[in-house]
Motif scaffolding. Structure first.
Motif: not given
Length: 298
Positions: A106-109, A123-134, A259-263, A285-289
């Protein structure tokens, strides 16, 4: 063996036997599946919703792949995962034994999976934590009967590649460089493979056991011979529970890499002394970093 084709790949022949798995998801989430089979066999995965079979053609196919399915934002409902046998150009069905692993998140949990006594995968799949994140966290209790072991590998191997040779059951990949070379302190079972960076001091973690772990700043090009195991890295993200990304004890982490969004990969200790091995995906597509500061905040 009632399906030969799927409407998501209308010309791909799946004439061999299939096995059908039905599952239900209670809310929108991220679905993943992977199939492994023997050399010479070819089992393909198909994800369907509201399937119908007419003249041996299955409709309702959402996605298919010969190895992995990765389907974000899968709506709540009933689904069918079908492992079917591919047929080659000579008309041979490449059937054989296989293994399917699949997961819905599930998302955000936070989702927790016990691995062994004292070892938990979160595990946490975020939809709005500095972007989408895994985010993935391996939490290891100081009382766990586990051996926390650094391991050098000479190529860009994945965790899955290295688990069996090391007789391990869980791990993370801690090398960030594109060359996959070790460029910071790495000491395992009393043998040093690399010292700290030659250009600056680095924060490092050293231990003899899970109940005897230390965090220290180590000078440039130094070893840590009083510890059986040690790893170092940069930047230091958190100090005393406060997010404070630092390249060294006097310089904040503000390079273009920071300062770059990376893994990102991190190792630390919780307030109760548990070891936390943390990874954050990026560039997908599912994690901005994360930037270094965002990873510290996470």
């Amino acid at each position: 063996d009632g399906i030969d084709y799927y409407d998501c790949a209308a010309t791909t022949k799946e004439f061999g036997p299939e096995v059908i798995y039905k599952f239900t998801v209670p809310s929108v989430g991220h679905f993943r599946a992977e199939v492994t089979d023997a050399y010479g066999d070819d089992i393909d995965l198909h994800l369907l919703k509201n399937p119908q079979v007419t003249n041996r053609v299955a409709s309702g196919c959402l996605d298919r792949n010969d190895m992995k399915l990765d389907v974000p934002f899968l709506d709540a409902g009933d689904y069918w995962l079908i492992a079917d046998t591919w047929t080659n150009g000579s008309g041979s069905d490449l059937a054989g034994p296989y293994r399917v692993s699949f997961d819905w998140q599930p998302y955000d949990a936070w989702v927790e999976t016990p691995i062994r006594d004292g070892v938990v995968w979160r595990r946490y799949q975020a939809t709005n934590f500095y972007g989408v994140q895994n985010l993935n966290v391996l939490s290891i209790a100081s009382t766990a009967s586990a051996d926390l072991q650094p391991a050098k590998h000479s190529s860009c191997a994945t965790v899955a590649d290295r688990l069996a040779p090391l007789s391990a059951y869980a791990g993370i990949n801690g090398v960030a460089e594109s060359s996959c070379a070790v460029s910071n302190l790495l000491r395992a079972d009393g043998t040093t493979d690399a010292t700290t960076s030659s250009t600056s001091e680095r924060r490092a973690v050293g231990w003899d056991s899970l109940s005897a772990i230390s965090l220290e700043w180590r000078s440039a090009s130094s070893d840590w011979t009083t510890k059986n195991n040690a790893v170092g890295g940069a930047p230091s993200l958190v100090d005393g529970g406060t997010a404070s990304p630092m390249e060294n004890q006097t310089t904040s982490a503000n390079s273009s890499t920071d300062t770059s969004k990376l893994p990102r990969t991190a190792l630390g200790l919780s307030a109760t002394g548990d070891v936390l091995l943390v990874t954050a995906d990026g560039g997908t597509s599912v994690a901005d970093g994360f930037t270094s500061a965002q990873m510290a905040d996470a």
